[in-house]
Design an enzyme around this catalytic site. Sequence first.
Site, PDB file in Angstrom:
ATOM      1  N   GLU A  56       0.827  -1.205   0.000  1.00  0.00           N
ATOM      2  CA  GLU A  56       0.000   0.000   0.000  1.00  0.00           C
ATOM      3  C   GLU A  56       0.865   1.259   0.000  1.00  0.00           C
ATOM      4  O   GLU A  56       1.936   1.295   0.601  1.00  0.00           O
ATOM      5  CB  GLU A  56      -0.876  -0.011   1.256  1.00  0.00           C
ATOM      6  CG  GLU A  56      -1.769   1.207   1.440  1.00  0.00           C
ATOM      7  CD  GLU A  56      -2.455   1.215   2.805  1.00  0.00           C
ATOM      8  OE1 GLU A  56      -3.474   1.897   2.930  1.00  0.00           O
ATOM      9  OE2 GLU A  56      -1.963   0.548   3.741  1.00  0.00           O
ATOM     10  N   LYS A  74      -9.949   3.719  -1.115  1.00  0.00           N
ATOM     11  CA  LYS A  74     -10.057   3.040   0.171  1.00  0.00           C
ATOM     12  C   LYS A  74     -11.247   3.548   0.979  1.00  0.00           C
ATOM     13  O   LYS A  74     -11.383   4.751   1.235  1.00  0.00           O
ATOM     14  CB  LYS A  74      -8.754   3.259   0.943  1.00  0.00           C
ATOM     15  CG  LYS A  74      -8.630   2.495   2.248  1.00  0.00           C
ATOM     16  CD  LYS A  74      -7.262   2.791   2.868  1.00  0.00           C
ATOM     17  CE  LYS A  74      -7.053   2.065   4.173  1.00  0.00           C
ATOM     18  NZ  LYS A  74      -5.733   2.416   4.769  1.00  0.00           N
ATOM     19  N   CYS A 120      -5.684  -2.666   3.095  1.00  0.00           N
ATOM     20  CA  CYS A 120      -5.183  -2.568   4.463  1.00  0.00           C
ATOM     21  C   CYS A 120      -6.292  -2.591   5.536  1.00  0.00           C
ATOM     22  O   CYS A 120      -6.824  -3.644   5.855  1.00  0.00           O
ATOM     23  CB  CYS A 120      -4.292  -1.337   4.604  1.00  0.00           C
ATOM     24  SG  CYS A 120      -3.168  -1.446   6.034  1.00  0.00           S
TER      25      CYS A 120
END
Length: 262
Positions: free
Chosen positions: A40, A110, A147
């Site tokens: 990431e 995200k 994540c």
Amino acid sequence: MRAAIGQFAVTPDTHTNAQTCIRFMAQAAAGQADMLVLPEALLARDDSDPDLSVKSAQHEDGDFLRLLLRESAGNTLTTILTLHVPTSDGRATNTLFALRGGQIIARYQKLHLYDAFSMQESRRVDAGNSIPPLINVAGMRVGLMTCYDLRFPELALAHALRGAEVLVLPAAWVRGPLKEHHWQTLLAARALDATCWIVASGECGTRNIGQSRVVDPLGVTVAAAAEEPALLFAELSALRVAEVRERLPVLANRRFAPPQLL
């Protein structure tokens, strides 16, 4: 599907990081991988400046992605990574890109920002507002996550209910008490929740734990890295997903409505 994971420590120099990604892409393609998952936030990182990733944000037509797309044009490998993309002055989205054949085939901003354990990703980063699409890689359906999404079972379940057989997760999992235990436990839990393969790439270095993993649909780790840079390969089978879902039909047995965004 033959999956690869490239694990490395992101440096403060964007060009160096791009060259590391390109090297992993070439090695994964040479190893006949269908998919490569990288960590990431790959543009830049510096322990002395926690905002460097956002300060280094680039648009899609910036030099970083241009270099990776040029490498991607030479093979059929699907490469998955995340970068910060500017949105407004001093702010960005943490955006996942899937690259193949010199093109961006999917994007995902995200959803869950890391406002936990005394950190606040939302201070400089804007959250996405949509569930990402599934992509097809070597005949398998792949769901995209990033994540901190790992701590929220709804996204993994939403992907599985839409037909995902594989979940991919670029990550930069921050070190801390019990954090390695959380990482291992949550990867297995999400694999079991969704009865999917999980391919998770973790950034290593002084800040983050590394420990990239491939986990099968019964929660078994079939490939793993430690804390150093590494390139992993693993064979993923759609038949394994079908067999597990016949023995453990949690998706069919569930009594709750499908998850939806607030």
